[in-house]
Design a protein around this motif. Structure first.
Motif, PDB file in Angstrom:
ATOM      1  N   TRP A  71       0.833  -1.195   0.000  1.00 37.35           N
ATOM      2  CA  TRP A  71       0.000   0.000   0.000  1.00 37.35           C
ATOM      3  C   TRP A  71       0.876   1.256   0.000  1.00 37.35           C
ATOM      4  O   TRP A  71       0.663   2.171  -0.795  1.00 37.35           O
ATOM      5  CB  TRP A  71      -0.915  -0.027   1.215  1.00 37.35           C
ATOM      6  CG  TRP A  71      -1.734   1.198   1.409  1.00 37.35           C
ATOM      7  CD1 TRP A  71      -2.787   1.599   0.647  1.00 37.35           C
ATOM      8  CD2 TRP A  71      -1.561   2.212   2.404  1.00 37.35           C
ATOM      9  NE1 TRP A  71      -3.277   2.785   1.110  1.00 37.35           N
ATOM     10  CE2 TRP A  71      -2.548   3.193   2.191  1.00 37.35           C
ATOM     11  CE3 TRP A  71      -0.664   2.390   3.471  1.00 37.35           C
ATOM     12  CZ2 TRP A  71      -2.666   4.325   2.995  1.00 37.35           C
ATOM     13  CZ3 TRP A  71      -0.789   3.504   4.269  1.00 37.35           C
ATOM     14  CH2 TRP A  71      -1.774   4.464   4.025  1.00 37.35           C
TER      15      TRP A  71
ATOM     16  N   GLY B 265       2.407   1.667  -3.352  1.00 33.28           N
ATOM     17  CA  GLY B 265       1.398   2.111  -4.312  1.00 33.28           C
ATOM     18  C   GLY B 265       1.114   3.592  -4.174  1.00 33.28           C
ATOM     19  O   GLY B 265       1.022   4.319  -5.163  1.00 33.28           O
ATOM     20  N   VAL B 266       1.026   4.044  -2.916  1.00 34.28           N
ATOM     21  CA  VAL B 266       0.749   5.459  -2.675  1.00 34.28           C
ATOM     22  C   VAL B 266       1.882   6.324  -3.210  1.00 34.28           C
ATOM     23  O   VAL B 266       1.669   7.294  -3.946  1.00 34.28           O
ATOM     24  CB  VAL B 266       0.539   5.712  -1.163  1.00 34.28           C
ATOM     25  CG1 VAL B 266       0.564   7.199  -0.868  1.00 34.28           C
ATOM     26  CG2 VAL B 266      -0.761   5.102  -0.704  1.00 34.28           C
TER      27      VAL B 266
ATOM     28  N   LEU C 147       6.132  16.628  -8.749  1.00 37.09           N
ATOM     29  CA  LEU C 147       5.210  17.305  -7.846  1.00 37.09           C
ATOM     30  C   LEU C 147       5.482  16.903  -6.403  1.00 37.09           C
ATOM     31  O   LEU C 147       5.415  17.718  -5.494  1.00 37.09           O
ATOM     32  CB  LEU C 147       3.761  16.978  -8.227  1.00 37.09           C
ATOM     33  CG  LEU C 147       3.305  17.544  -9.550  1.00 37.09           C
ATOM     34  CD1 LEU C 147       1.879  17.154  -9.826  1.00 37.09           C
ATOM     35  CD2 LEU C 147       3.440  19.051  -9.537  1.00 37.09           C
TER      36      LEU C 147
ATOM     37  N   ASP D 211       4.089   5.618  -5.431  1.00 38.17           N
ATOM     38  CA  ASP D 211       4.212   5.558  -6.888  1.00 38.17           C
ATOM     39  C   ASP D 211       3.123   6.343  -7.606  1.00 38.17           C
ATOM     40  O   ASP D 211       3.279   6.706  -8.766  1.00 38.17           O
ATOM     41  CB  ASP D 211       4.165   4.097  -7.364  1.00 38.17           C
ATOM     42  CG  ASP D 211       5.449   3.378  -7.018  1.00 38.17           C
ATOM     43  OD1 ASP D 211       6.423   4.062  -6.690  1.00 38.17           O
ATOM     44  OD2 ASP D 211       5.462   2.137  -7.067  1.00 38.17           O
ATOM     45  N   SER D 212       2.001   6.585  -6.904  1.00 34.30           N
ATOM     46  CA  SER D 212       0.887   7.256  -7.577  1.00 34.30           C
ATOM     47  C   SER D 212       1.059   8.768  -7.639  1.00 34.30           C
ATOM     48  O   SER D 212       0.414   9.431  -8.427  1.00 34.30           O
ATOM     49  CB  SER D 212      -0.426   6.968  -6.843  1.00 34.30           C
ATOM     50  OG  SER D 212      -0.649   5.592  -6.796  1.00 34.30           O
ATOM     51  N   ILE D 213       1.912   9.302  -6.769  1.00 30.58           N
ATOM     52  CA  ILE D 213       2.081  10.753  -6.757  1.00 30.58           C
ATOM     53  C   ILE D 213       3.143  11.121  -7.787  1.00 30.58           C
ATOM     54  O   ILE D 213       4.238  10.587  -7.748  1.00 30.58           O
ATOM     55  CB  ILE D 213       2.494  11.236  -5.364  1.00 30.58           C
ATOM     56  CG1 ILE D 213       1.434  10.811  -4.358  1.00 30.58           C
ATOM     57  CG2 ILE D 213       2.672  12.742  -5.355  1.00 30.58           C
ATOM     58  CD1 ILE D 213       1.764  11.129  -2.943  1.00 30.58           C
ATOM     59  N   PRO D 214       2.804  12.017  -8.720  1.00 29.79           N
ATOM     60  CA  PRO D 214       3.771  12.375  -9.751  1.00 29.79           C
ATOM     61  C   PRO D 214       5.072  12.863  -9.126  1.00 29.79           C
ATOM     62  O   PRO D 214       5.053  13.671  -8.202  1.00 29.79           O
ATOM     63  CB  PRO D 214       3.095  13.512 -10.507  1.00 29.79           C
ATOM     64  CG  PRO D 214       1.681  13.462 -10.131  1.00 29.79           C
ATOM     65  CD  PRO D 214       1.544  12.757  -8.844  1.00 29.79           C
TER      66      PRO D 214
END
Lengths: 294, 326
Positions: free
Chosen positions: A130, A133-134, A142, A136-139
């Motif tokens: 988790w 995943g978190v 940014l 990796d999801s944030i560009p």
């Protein structure tokens, strides 16, 4: 048997995987060239570290925008600073960033990846997945910008941000390998003779992922150096020093006035180091990847 | 399991990810971010003013309420006023998103199509000179920093030291009659596109070549060869079709970046008023409402793409469901 020895006289069946990997790496001319170039850069940054050269990087003089000469090997910039010195000092900065980020990210990635893989299908694994995943999801840019914004006083905000982002890739690779390893006989026999879980993980499983650690460390190193340049250029990176990114930022003003020294030196040094490291890293991957060991 | 049950299951499965992503954005932007009280107040504020401002910013609320408030902002896409521009953030986003899209789209499409074509060429001639030269080119493209490519291309195409064909900065799609003009569009978009193309081609080609080579080593290709299919047939009708899943995945995961975040570097360097420039200005000025909007929206969109990708796999390849182990 004799036939195989005749066709490939340097590889014998009995050799260890390490010496076979070394043999493959030695015969990869591009990889060796890459390694040599990286070593030269490393020696340059060691020299700066020990105070042998590159110390006058912030010294200004009244010789503005000089072309290359004997006094200033690569010329001077808009406020009379020696570009060669700045480039050399920036090499050290780049190596510091690359090494720090690569070591920390690889360490974190290996530990967490190994734990997740070892506890595959448990709540620990789900939690770690988790977190990955978190992150990796944030560009990426940014995220670093957000870190720099949130911790604007901290000098190491950039390093921290890169470590936090880069460890997940290593963790995923190591996790997959550990899941594969933990069903192999040597781990099962360690379980069977009653060895402790922690010992099995650290003594038997993690050492077997060392080739992945080396490969991931080289990949992270290159990524860190390239990212540092862009972040420094944007004003989010190195503070209180000089880096190739800051030199390029300076150079954008020089370019409009028709002076290209600064830009060419900074980008040239960066390009040569990155391409050498990429070649080295590619050769390492070919040499260490067990899929090719057949 | 029918498809709707599957969608529902995935939807529930993706919730923790959404919570995590928004929590990180919230923690960084709002909770641990700099205290904005005094930046927004005028000179010599009274204690009453300070208290009012703190309650307006929500600093007197407990953690969970502030987080829920951020979630509400994301759900309603309403982030209040930008601190620097005194305009609603949503309005700014609505204005800059199409610009970023127009700017990034040509480079994105060309970058992927050309990369697949080059990767096909390289795979067909594996180990021989076309392969070697394409891969050398890819390594060079990967090794040059994006920043350097942008500056170098600007010198070559847009400055008086080079060809001087294109503008150095700016973005103007409307001609004198206030209509969209293709010539103007090409005039402004060409150099940024070339720069994007140069950098993305290297990474994409290497990735697609690895995918295709792996596909080529599979048994069904050998079978097809044994049956005497032409290599052309095998490449385009069998191999490319089967390699489509990783290719589409890569393309899909780039979408959030193109739609919302644009390109920080290109837009700030070419002075193009897209989301990237807006974000860059917000970073420099510490404009929190803009930053939390961009970061929150991009991350949530990324998670949604993840969800859509998984559902699409299931629709196109029912076997995926039984393979879901990890």
């Amino acid at each position: 048997m004799s036939l195989s020895v005749n066709t490939t006289p340097d590889i014998k069946e009995a050799q260890s995987p390490t010496s076979r990997a070394w043999w493959r790496f030695k015969n990869d001319h591009w990889g060796i060239t890459g390694l040599l170039v990286v070593m030269i850069y490393f020696i340059i940054s060691l020299g700066v570290w020990f105070g042998i050269w590159g110390l006058d990087w912030s010294q200004t003089s009244d010789a503005f925008h000089q072309p290359p000469s004997l006094d200033h090997w690569l010329g001077t910039n808009a406020i009379g600073q020696d570009i060669a010195n700045r480039g050399i000092y920036a090499t050290k900065v780049a190596f510091e960033v690359g090494l720090l980020v690569a070591l920390c990210a690889t360490f974190l990635g290996t530990i967490f990846g190994a734990i997740a893989g070892f506890k595959h299908n448990s709540w620990i694994d789900s939690c770690l997945l988790w977190v990955m995943g978190v992150l990796d999801s944030i560009p990426f840019y940014l995220f670093v910008a957000a870190m720099a914004y949130a911790m604007s006083e901290l000098v190491f905000a950039m390093h921290l941000a890169m470590i936090l982002v880069f460890w997940t890739e290593t963790a995923r690779v190591v996790r997959a390998e550990v899941i594969r390893l933990k069903h192999m006989e040597f781990v099962e026999s360690a379980h069977a003779i009653g060895q402790q879980q922690v010992l099995i993980l650290f003594k038997h499983i993690i050492p077997n992922t060392s080739h992945l650690m080396i490969i991931q460390a080289t990949i992270t190193f290159v990524a860190a150096i390239k990212t540092e340049v862009i972040l420094s250029f944007l004003g989010l990176g190195v503070k209180g020093g000089i880096s190739w990114g800051l030199m390029i930022a300076e150079a954008t003003n020089d370019i409009q006035a028709g002076y290209f020294n600064n830009f060419i030196v900074a980008s040239g040094l960066l390009f040569i180091l990155v391409i050498a490291f990429n070649l080295f890293s590619d050769a390492l991957q070919d040499a260490l990847d067990p899929k090719l060991n057949k | 399991m029918n498809i709707w049950q599957f969608v529902l299951k995935k939807l529930i499965g993706v919730l923790p990810l959404v919570i995590g992503v928004t929590l990180v954005a919230f923690l960084l932007m709002v909770y641990f971010g700099p205290d904005l009280t005094y930046e927004l107040l005028g000179k010599n504020p009274t204690q009453q003013d300070i208290d009012n401002m703190r309650s307006y910013l929500g600093y007197d609320q407990p953690f969970i309420w502030r987080y829920l408030d951020y979630l509400r902002e994301l759900l309603t896409v309403d982030f209040g006023l930008s601190m620097m521009k005194d305009r609603p953030v949503t309005e700014m986003l609505a204005q800059s998103m199409p610009v970023s899209l127009l700017l990034m789209l040509p480079g994105f499409i060309l970058g992927n199509v050309l990369a697949v074509m080059l990767a096909l060429k390289a795979t067909q001639h594996r180990g021989r000179w076309p392969d070697k030269s394409i891969m050398t080119f890819a390594v060079i493209g990967m090794s040059i920093s994006f920043l350097i490519v942008i500056i170098a291309f600007q010198i070559i195409f847009s400055s008086s030291y080079g060809l001087d064909w294109f503008p150095v900065r700016g973005w103007n799609m409307k001609n004198a009659e206030d209509q969209f003009s293709m010539t103007l569009y090409l005039y402004y978009v060409t150099v940024p596109t070339l720069a994007t193309l140069f950098v993305s081609l290297g990474y994409n080609t290497r990735f697609y070549r690895a995918v295709l080579v792996e596909e080529m080593n599979k048994d069904y290709i050998m079978t097809a060869k044994a049956y005497g299919h032409t290599s052309r047939n095998i490449t385009y009708q069998l191999m490319l079709k089967n390699a489509m899943i990783p290719i589409i995945t890569r393309v899909m995961f780039s979408i959030p970046l193109i739609v919302v975040s644009g390109s920080l570097l290109i837009e700030s360097y070419f002075g193009i008023p897209g989301v990237g420039l807006m974000t860059y200005d917000a970073i420099v000025a510490g404009d929190q409402p803009v930053l939390k909007a961009v970061i929150g929206l991009t991350s949530v969109l990324f998670v949604l793409v993840l969800l859509v990708a998984e559902i699409l796999y299931r629709v196109f390849d029912p076997r995926i469901d039984s393979r879901q182990v990890a």
